[in-house]
Design an enzyme around this catalytic site. Sequence first.
Site, PDB file in Angstrom:
ATOM      1  N   THR A   1     -22.378  20.625   9.091  1.00 47.36           N
ATOM      2  CA  THR A   1     -23.839  20.477   9.095  1.00 47.36           C
ATOM      3  C   THR A   1     -24.371  20.014  10.444  1.00 47.36           C
ATOM      4  O   THR A   1     -25.584  20.014  10.668  1.00 47.36           O
ATOM      5  CB  THR A   1     -24.279  19.463   8.019  1.00 47.36           C
ATOM      6  OG1 THR A   1     -23.649  18.199   8.276  1.00 47.36           O
ATOM      7  CG2 THR A   1     -23.895  19.949   6.629  1.00 47.36           C
TER       8      THR A   1
ATOM      9  N   CYS B   1     -23.312  10.440   9.902  1.00 47.62           N
ATOM     10  CA  CYS B   1     -23.870   9.608   8.838  1.00 47.62           C
ATOM     11  C   CYS B   1     -23.204   8.242   8.814  1.00 47.62           C
ATOM     12  O   CYS B   1     -22.134   8.034   9.389  1.00 47.62           O
ATOM     13  CB  CYS B   1     -23.652  10.261   7.468  1.00 47.62           C
ATOM     14  SG  CYS B   1     -24.311  11.933   7.295  1.00 47.62           S
TER      15      CYS B   1
ATOM     16  N   ARG C   1     -26.097  15.164  15.514  1.00 47.22           N
ATOM     17  CA  ARG C   1     -27.346  14.405  15.504  1.00 47.22           C
ATOM     18  C   ARG C   1     -27.345  13.457  14.307  1.00 47.22           C
ATOM     19  O   ARG C   1     -26.582  13.629  13.349  1.00 47.22           O
ATOM     20  CB  ARG C   1     -28.553  15.338  15.416  1.00 47.22           C
ATOM     21  CG  ARG C   1     -28.575  16.189  14.169  1.00 47.22           C
ATOM     22  CD  ARG C   1     -29.910  16.883  13.952  1.00 47.22           C
ATOM     23  NE  ARG C   1     -29.877  17.772  12.794  1.00 47.22           N
ATOM     24  CZ  ARG C   1     -30.006  17.367  11.542  1.00 47.22           C
ATOM     25  NH1 ARG C   1     -30.151  16.072  11.282  1.00 47.22           N
ATOM     26  NH2 ARG C   1     -29.965  18.227  10.545  1.00 47.22           N
TER      27      ARG C   1
ATOM     28  N   CYS D   1     -29.949   9.097   5.846  1.00 40.23           N
ATOM     29  CA  CYS D   1     -29.384   7.743   5.788  1.00 40.23           C
ATOM     30  C   CYS D   1     -29.627   6.912   7.037  1.00 40.23           C
ATOM     31  O   CYS D   1     -29.297   5.727   7.053  1.00 40.23           O
ATOM     32  CB  CYS D   1     -27.886   7.809   5.497  1.00 40.23           C
ATOM     33  SG  CYS D   1     -26.872   8.425   6.861  1.00 40.23           S
TER      34      CYS D   1
ATOM     35  N   ASP E   1      -9.847 -31.261  17.299  1.00 38.47           N
ATOM     36  CA  ASP E   1     -11.124 -31.806  16.844  1.00 38.47           C
ATOM     37  C   ASP E   1     -10.905 -32.767  15.677  1.00 38.47           C
ATOM     38  O   ASP E   1     -10.307 -32.406  14.657  1.00 38.47           O
ATOM     39  CB  ASP E   1     -12.038 -30.656  16.413  1.00 38.47           C
ATOM     40  CG  ASP E   1     -13.431 -31.130  16.054  1.00 38.47           C
ATOM     41  OD1 ASP E   1     -14.306 -31.036  16.918  1.00 38.47           O
ATOM     42  OD2 ASP E   1     -13.627 -31.596  14.916  1.00 38.47           O
TER      43      ASP E   1
END
Length: 547
Positions: A19, A23, A52, A57, A487
Amino acid sequence: MSSRDSRFDGQFITGVHSTGIYCRPSCPAATPKPSNVSFYLTSAAAHEAGLRACKRCLPDAVPGSPEWDIRDDLAARAMRLIGDGLVEREGVPGLARRLGYSERHLTRVLVSELGAGPLALARAHRAQTARMLLVGTDVPITDVAFAAGFGSVRQFNDTIAAVYERTPTELRRAYSPAKPPGCESALSAPSASPKGQIVRSREVVDGGGGTGGGTGISLQLVARAPFDGVGVLRFLAARALAGVEQATDARYARTLRLPAGPATVELTLTGPPSAPGVTCRARLTSLADLAPLVSRVRRLLDLDADSQAIDRALSGDPHLAAGVAATPGMRVPGSLDPEETLFRALIGQQVSVAAARTVLTRLAEALGEPLPGADSADSAADSAADRDAHTAGSAQAGHSAPLTRLFPTAERIAAEGRTVLRGPASRVDAIIRVAEALRTGDLVLSFGQSREDLESRLMALAGIGPWTAGYVALRVLGTPDILLTSDLALRQGAGRLGLPADARHLARHGAAWAPWRSYAGMHLWRAAGATTGATTSAANRDLSPAS
């Protein structure tokens, strides 16, 4: 991907080549075939692969990756500085110089390990900053371009179109409050809170201060759940300095210096436990400081920590299990200013938090630069009352005094510190030596340093030992695997939990907590403040080593 587990959002990117999009792991789109999927550590690598951002989402609208704090290698250190906007300020040559490598070597390492070079990584960071401004504010689009670090509006338009396949106007319109993205996860900024807005009034931070003619802005920052935000703010509140900071269990405000000038910021906890967030309201000298501000606030509150993994690992120790269950998502407070953190650590050695706060408040009042636009005369009575509270050791000190000044610079402390600082001459000498080293550039502190480099540089100075160096590394670098066994309070907390109370045996037992020993230490400090019937947290305890 099949489980759509939001725990992994921000930790890696899934690229779907069939696609042409990338995502977040929790994207609700149909699960693609494994043969069509590649995984990337950064969105820049996905951009470089020709993908891209998914419009459904918004993979950039998630907490940042905790990887850059866990790792301490060149790539991780570069990512910390890129996130702080260094490339926009100094370019790739400045980034390489800060890291101590040639541009060629740096580019080769980043491409090999992260899938993109420094320019591509900085470009992706600018795109994410621009998206945050477009979606979360009403800042004019031209201002967004330059605030995000783009050199021109055309470059800005081209980048937004390439990454999001929309114009800036379309991106803003698509994710307005009236039309939230239907599949945004609860962690994403657009659906987790109302739209932020540009603020033009003087009272951007409700602290009585100002920054002259600066620009006010309000944004929503997302945190990785679970998030013990109250614990972080209590830690900061116990150390709040009148005139510089204000703090309660739900709100923290302060003055600070950013690359373009002074600023004020107010942080307020928001959201339900399942989708925690922080409202960040600030007044900036220049909107160009937005990216470093957001990066430093996220580091201060440790918003990107992989808290579920940390809690799962630490709860495996029966001595820590009850504390982890009672306080899920405990964070390690970070730093907005490395030099200030170092001075606080030096002054806080071997004294109580209340005593250190008194000294630091006096130092800030005497040597701190007035905040531009602040009316210190109107707040004189409040400041005097607050100083009295500090002297008395009140936990409420610093909560309501107006913001009127910045923390002193190293230059000012080097020049005039002896007139203000009190205590053993050796300690005062050490503080002045450090201030002078910072002033001359002999000592440089940076979010991009390695732990080894930072600690070795600090311990080379007389008066700085392993505790101070480790504490500064823990706060400034966000190093997740430091256990300060020298400490006293930490060892007291260990004893109360049935753990070894001597440094050597505690270190041996704590080896099993790696790589999350910093977070285990926070649980031990919390236990040191927990007595039968008491409500005082470890944030109000002395975090200095034994004398």
